[in-house]
Design an enzyme around this catalytic site. Structure first.
Site, short mmCIF file in Angstrom:
data_model
loop_
_atom_site.label_atom_id
_atom_site.label_comp_id
_atom_site.label_asym_id
_atom_site.label_seq_id
_atom_site.Cartn_x
_atom_site.Cartn_y
_atom_site.Cartn_z
N LYS A 222 -7.53 6.09 -73.15
CA LYS A 222 -6.50 7.26 -73.16
C LYS A 222 -6.83 8.09 -74.67
CE LYS A 222 -2.89 5.01 -71.94
NZ LYS A 222 -1.57 4.70 -71.34
N ARG B 154 -10.51 -4.83 -65.45
CA ARG B 154 -10.10 -3.52 -65.29
C ARG B 154 -11.30 -2.72 -64.67
NH1 ARG B 154 -8.00 -2.21 -69.83
NH2 ARG B 154 -8.37 -0.04 -69.99
N GLU C 41 2.33 2.57 -70.78
CA GLU C 41 2.69 3.15 -71.86
C GLU C 41 2.68 4.66 -71.88
OE1 GLU C 41 0.59 1.61 -75.40
OE2 GLU C 41 1.79 3.02 -76.74
P1 ATP Z 1 -5.99 2.65 -72.21
O1 ATP Z 1 -6.78 1.45 -72.79
O2 ATP Z 1 -6.85 3.76 -71.26
O3 ATP Z 1 -5.49 3.37 -73.22
P2 ATP Z 1 -3.84 1.12 -71.48
O4 ATP Z 1 -4.08 -0.39 -70.83
O5 ATP Z 1 -3.38 0.99 -72.82
O6 ATP Z 1 -4.93 2.11 -71.16
P3 ATP Z 1 -1.25 1.36 -70.27
O7 ATP Z 1 -0.56 2.54 -70.43
O8 ATP Z 1 -0.94 0.21 -71.17
O9 ATP Z 1 -2.77 1.84 -70.85
O10 ATP Z 1 -1.71 0.81 -68.76
C1 ATP Z 1 -0.86 0.36 -67.90
C2 ATP Z 1 -1.37 -0.62 -66.94
O11 ATP Z 1 -2.55 -0.24 -66.35
C3 ATP Z 1 -1.70 -1.93 -67.49
O12 ATP Z 1 -1.31 -2.96 -66.69
C4 ATP Z 1 -3.19 -1.90 -67.64
O13 ATP Z 1 -3.75 -3.20 -67.75
C5 ATP Z 1 -3.53 -1.04 -66.53
N1 ATP Z 1 -5.02 -0.47 -66.67
C6 ATP Z 1 -5.13 0.45 -67.61
N2 ATP Z 1 -6.40 0.69 -67.64
C7 ATP Z 1 -7.05 0.26 -66.61
C8 ATP Z 1 -8.40 -0.02 -66.03
N3 ATP Z 1 -9.28 0.65 -66.32
N4 ATP Z 1 -8.51 -0.91 -64.76
C9 ATP Z 1 -7.29 -1.47 -64.13
N5 ATP Z 1 -6.23 -1.54 -64.65
C10 ATP Z 1 -6.02 -0.68 -65.72
MG MG Z 2 -1.92 -0.76 -73.15
#
Ligand code: ATP
Ligand code: MG
Length: 553
Positions: free
Chosen positions: A267, A257, A33
């Site tokens: 984030k 994760r 995102e």
């Molecule tokens: P955050 O929780 O940090 O805001 P998010 O999951 O909302 O992160 P996205 O931009 O939606 O962030 O993530 C893009 C991809 O990266 C998704 O498929 C998500 O599952 C993966 N991802 C995010 N954080 C992690 C992590 N700590 N370990 C592994 N994969 C991750």
């Molecule tokens: Mg997300």
């Protein structure tokens, strides 16, 4: 040395699928995102998705999951692309969920026509009240049984801007008694009069995550849609929508994760660190963002190796930050050019060396001969590290002390004869004699010494600013602490040394260079460097000083 690695569970699934002929090749996607910068956690997902399609012959799409107009920005889109490329991966297609808004709208109409979706006028509070609890069934909305015609008319009106935010939503008609709360008539469209970074003001109606993600996977024929564990409950809805819409059956698989000690990864929290001034920006070298790690001097290979080492599991765990640093040292040890810099200078005078003379000494650039060598100037007055001299030496002290001998790296053996103190009682200068026949590489002196120290010639030294970083958070598991994670910020995470002495060859350092300041750590040039002013970041210490401290207690 090659290690026989067992397959992770996703590789097993893929190998089975390929063996059964379910797919000819696989398609994965990385779906960020664009509402922040990528962090080390994302690199796990990137390495996994791109790694799988590389290993099994297939492709990986980069898909921006941009269904939330309020928090998204093109600044983030650009940074995400840069970071993925830097990590060493190339996507087959660059897609945006917002490109599918028309198609998604049509899917919603399909559901309405199948009596599988309805417009609900309830407020979000009313919807929440009727939702029930995990142990108690929900109640049906009074709007649940609207006719197809009425639903269609209202949905078109929602699109045309007739209603305000929150006045109406579109819900899937599934099961208000489902044990999975997400199946209790989830909202799939909401009204939001907001400007979108790509579609502008075309839409005032946006699909929810669950209605956009799976359908986007399907539109792109994603075979294996890999996400993190918190999406397990969403899988039932993912499958329901695909089956009711009768579209390409992508499948969702969930892995744990990455969580890492001394690190926050959400984030939202990283944004707080930036906005509240705890760091200088998203790319502050103390940030766990890809751009922060890059600026600190991390290499793409070290991050890829780290992701390979931590593997892919189905259960959450906490990875030690020192594993990431281990992977970094492993790579830097191979590629970093060995140079000399004195961070805390003490003057050393070689009394029997000719005044004004300069000798160019050959010094190897690294342990591997292929890294070549360079010449470094040597003269009568040198800077050495203050900590390399001890007035009253401790036992097993192999460095300088009155009467003691050491080798000056790539130069001569010297013996300390005397020292002078200033009026504060601090050692100001030490006097030594050198042994002319002990020159490194052609030593015939027969003297053997245990210690070697680094040095820089006073008359030839260049200067630089050096920034030493420590972990940003003091808590091993900040997410598990009570209260605000910012209470655990390490007040000493950055130490700036305004002027250190460096060997003259470092004046030609480039941003791509990686250095080992011998005995001091790995360093790289920081982007704050200007024409007349070099700034070096310490990427990582040579050994794990922190865990030594902890063991000492
Ligand atoms: P955050 O929780 O940090 O805001 P998010 O999951 O909302 O992160 P996205 O931009 O939606 O962030 O993530 C893009 C991809 O990266 C998704 O498929 C998500 O599952 C993966 N991802 C995010 N954080 C992690 C992590 N700590 N370990 C592994 N994969 C991750
Ligand atoms: Mg997300």
């Amino acid at each position: 040395m090659s290690e026989e690695k067992s397959l992770n569970f996703i590789e097993e699934i893929i190998e089975n699928d390929l063996a059964e002929g379910k797919y000819q090749s696989i398609i994965t996607r990385f779906p960020p995102e664009p509402n922040g910068y990528l962090h080390i956690g994302h690199s796990k997902s990137i390495c996994l998705n791109f790694g799988l399609s590389q290993k099994y012959g297939g492709s990986t799409n980069l898909r921006f999951d941009d269904t939330n107009p309020v928090t998204e920005d093109t600044e983030y889109v650009e940074s995400i692309k840069e970071d993925i490329k830097w990590l060493g991966f190339n996507w087959s297609n660059e897609y945006y969920a917002s490109d599918y808004f028309d198609q998604l709208f049509e899917y919603a109409v399909t559901l309405i026509n199948k009596e599988l979706a309805y417009v609900d006028d309830s407020s979000s509070e009313e919807i929440a009240l009727l939702k029930g609890t995990p142990t108690e069934a929900g109640k049906e909305s009074p709007y649940r049984n609207r006719t197809i015609e009425e639903n269609y008319k209202l949905f078109i009106e929602m699109k045309s801007g007739k209603y305000k935010d929150g006045e109406k939503v579109l819900r899937a008609k599934i099961d208000m008694a489902s044990s999975n709360m997400l199946m209790r008539d989830p909202i799939i469209y909401r009204i939001k009069h907001a400007h979108h970074h790509r579609t502008g003001n075309k839409w005032c109606l946006y699909p929810m995550y669950d209605f956009a993600h799976g359908q986007s996977d399907s539109i792109e024929n994603i075979t294996h849609s890999i996400c993190t564990l918190e999406f397990i409950p969403h899988r039932e809805l993912y499958d329901w929508l695909i089956s009711k819409l009768e579209i390409y059956p992508s499948h969702q698989y969930e892995f744990a994760r990455l969580n890492m000690t001394y690190t926050v990864m959400s984030k939202r929290k990283l944004l707080q660190l930036v906005n509240e001034g705890f760091v200088s920006g998203w790319d502050d070298p103390r940030m766990p963002t890809i751009c922060g790690l890059r600026r600190k001097g991390y290499t793409p290979l070290s991050i890829r190796n780290f992701c390979e080492k931590i593997g892919v599991a189905k259960r959450e765990n906490l990875i030690d930050l020192s594993l990431l640093e281990f992977c970094l040292r492993e790579d830097l040890n191979q590629i970093a050019k060995r140079v000399m810099a004195v961070l805390d200078p003490l003057k050393l005078v070689i009394t029997n060396y000719e005044d004004g003379k300069t000798e160019l000494l050959n010094s190897e650039n690294g342990p591997d001969e292929s890294m070549g060598s360079r010449e470094i100037p040597f003269s009568k007055e040198l800077w050495i590290e203050r900590e390399d001299f001890m007035e009253e030496p401790a036992k097993k002290w192999f460095r300088l002390a009155p009467g003691a001998m050491v080798r000056l790296k790539s130069a001569y053996i010297i013996q300390c004869d005397s020292f002078e103190k200033d009026h504060n009682g601090n050692v100001r200068v030490i006097h030594c004699t050198y042994f002319p026949d002990s020159k490194s590489g052609q030593d015939t002196s027969g003297i053997s010494v245990k210690g070697t120290i680094h040095w820089v010639s006073v008359m030839h030294a260049a200067t630089a600013e050096v920034r030493l970083y420590d972990r940003l958070l003091k808590s091993e598991n900040p997410a598990a602490e009570e209260g605000d994670f910012k209470d655990y910020i390490n007040p000493n995470s950055l130490e700036i040394i305004k002027e250190v002495y460096i060997e003259p060859s470092l004046s030609n350092a480039t941003f791509e260079d990686r250095f080992q300041f011998i005995r001091k750590g790995y360093f790289c040039l920081d982007k704050d460097t200007t024409n007349g002013h070099l700034v070096f970041n310490r990427t990582v210490t040579l050994k794990d000083a922190w865990s030594k401290e902890v063991k000492k207690g």
